[in-house]
Design a protein around this motif. Structure first.
Motif, mmCIF file in Angstrom:
data_model
loop_
_atom_site.group_PDB
_atom_site.id
_atom_site.type_symbol
_atom_site.label_atom_id
_atom_site.label_comp_id
_atom_site.label_asym_id
_atom_site.label_seq_id
_atom_site.Cartn_x
_atom_site.Cartn_y
_atom_site.Cartn_z
ATOM 1 N N GLU A 196 34.328 42.246 33.343
ATOM 2 C CA GLU A 196 34.667 42.589 34.671
ATOM 3 C C GLU A 196 34.230 41.080 35.608
ATOM 4 O O GLU A 196 33.010 40.786 35.362
ATOM 5 N N PHE A 197 35.022 41.268 36.641
ATOM 6 C CA PHE A 197 34.815 40.015 37.600
ATOM 7 C C PHE A 197 33.396 40.167 38.268
ATOM 8 O O PHE A 197 32.843 41.269 38.778
ATOM 9 N N ASP A 198 32.578 39.249 38.271
ATOM 10 C CA ASP A 198 31.304 39.084 38.779
ATOM 11 C C ASP A 198 31.019 38.182 40.024
ATOM 12 O O ASP A 198 31.765 37.083 39.729
ATOM 13 N N PRO A 199 30.692 38.250 41.190
ATOM 14 C CA PRO A 199 30.755 37.281 42.263
ATOM 15 C C PRO A 199 30.057 35.718 41.852
ATOM 16 O O PRO A 199 30.528 34.839 42.433
ATOM 17 N N ASN A 200 29.177 36.015 40.801
ATOM 18 C CA ASN A 200 28.575 34.702 40.334
ATOM 19 C C ASN A 200 29.560 33.820 39.976
ATOM 20 O O ASN A 200 29.234 32.622 39.734
#
Length: 367
Positions: free
Chosen positions: A283-287
């Motif tokens: 899943e997308f992670d802001p990092n």
């Protein structure tokens, strides 16, 4: 005479040939659709008035084959397709949507031809909308068989013409629900991407369907995803869009004596820019954003040519929470977007969505 001038002369000759070839092909396509429209109108009127039943349509097909054995494409099934073509696109509901979108421009036949048709056809027949001439008969059949909403039909007519789709490419676009993806709210794009590349909403999809990779249901490494894409590059590029040119995998970038690698590097001919794609099987992670923006800066500083535009970054993730993506993109100053990939095709759902945004974007980005 210099070689450059000769080549330019040759190019002009080629342009003349292509211009007349395209006109000839368009004329053939138009005539094919005129036949389908007029025959469909005639047979439809006979069926609706109860003059003809199913057996008469079969007899008509047999009569045409006997009358002229060289006449192809008039089987009983095809005749009913022509009826469907006329009934669907002459329906007041379809015409109303065209009027709302200011696309209801009829194709005007020459007076002499129209007069001849009126002598043959003993009823008032609707004029064929000009928008139908944008694509061929085979593509129309794909749309009629697959789309339930008039808005969807109009979308795919325009989209197929704009992208120069063959029927298989159109079929793929419908299966992967390009209608929903392109007409979405585009919250997966940074403001910088929207500002620098206004047409990106027509060129990039928020969801990519990678069913052709045969990925396992369980977890797998990013290297497996990347290698699968490399092995099926043609299908992947068609999923991305026609103007993408593959350049490199694990593309090396040297910064400060250290080596970094971009998962996939493409060049977009229409936008004239490099496109870096980072793959994530989670899943997308802001990092993830910091790494992608670093790559874009490095590409612009070290590899972008003076006649090229700023590089674009795409994070292709297995999942993406819309709210998390929105927050992550609000502060970014780079032309980036987040896209999800699906391992299998999702059944197409009936959508109620306006085409005004799509058509408005096309009008604003005409060359």
């Amino acid at each position: 005479m210099p070689n450059e001038i000769i080549r330019e002369n040759f190019n002009q000759v080629y342009t003349i040939i292509e211009l007349h070839r395209s006109r000839a092909l368009q004329e053939v396509n138009n005539n094919s659709l005129f036949i389908a429209w007029n025959v469909g109108a005639y047979v439809s009127a006979k069926i609706k008035s109860s003059e003809w039943g199913s057996s008469v349509v079969t007899e008509l097909s047999e009569y045409l084959r006997t009358k002229d054995p060289t006449l192809k494409g008039y089987s009983r099934r095809t005749l009913y397709k022509m009826v469907q073509f006329y009934d669907t696109y002459s329906d007041p509901a379809f015409v109303q949507v065209l009027e709302q979108l200011k696309l209801n421009e009829p194709y005007m036949l020459p007076d002499s031809v129209e007069k001849e048709e009126r002598q043959i056809v003993p009823f008032q027949m609707a004029q064929i909308p000009k928008i139908l001439l944008l694509i061929n008969w085979t593509c129309h059949q794909q749309i009629l068989n697959s789309c339930k909403l008039n808005e969807e039909r109009i979308f795919y007519i325009i989209y197929a013409q704009r992208e120069h789709f063959e029927v298989k490419e159109l079929q793929r676009a419908i299966k992967t629900n390009a209608y929903e993806s392109i007409l979405g709210n585009h919250s997966f794009r940074s403001q910088m991407l929207k500002n620098v590349y206004p047409a990106s909403s027509l060129l990039f999809k928020d969801i990519a369907y990678l069913d052709f990779l045969g990925l396992p249901a369980k977890k797998y490494h990013e290297s497996k995803l990347r290698k699968g894409i490399i092995q099926h590059m043609k299908e992947f590029i068609l999923e991305l869009g026609k103007d993408f040119i593959f350049m490199d995998e694990e593309h090396k970038i040297e910064v400060g004596g250290k080596t970094f690698s971009v998962d996939l590097l493409f060049y977009h001919r229409g936008l004239r820019c490099l496109v870096a794609i980072e793959l994530k099987t989670v899943e997308f992670d802001p990092n993830f954003m910091g790494k992608l923006e670093f790559y874009l800066e490095a590409l612009d500083q070290t590899e972008k040519r003076s006649n090229e535009n700023p590089s674009i970054g795409i994070l292709l993730c297995k999942e993406a929470n819309r709210d998390v993506v929105k927050y992550a993109l609000n502060r970014t100053m780079s032309p980036t977007m987040i896209a999800e990939y699906k391992e299998k095709l999702i059944p197409q759902e009936t959508l109620q969505r306006s085409l005004e945004q799509f058509i408005g974007i096309i009008e604003n980005n005409k060359n």
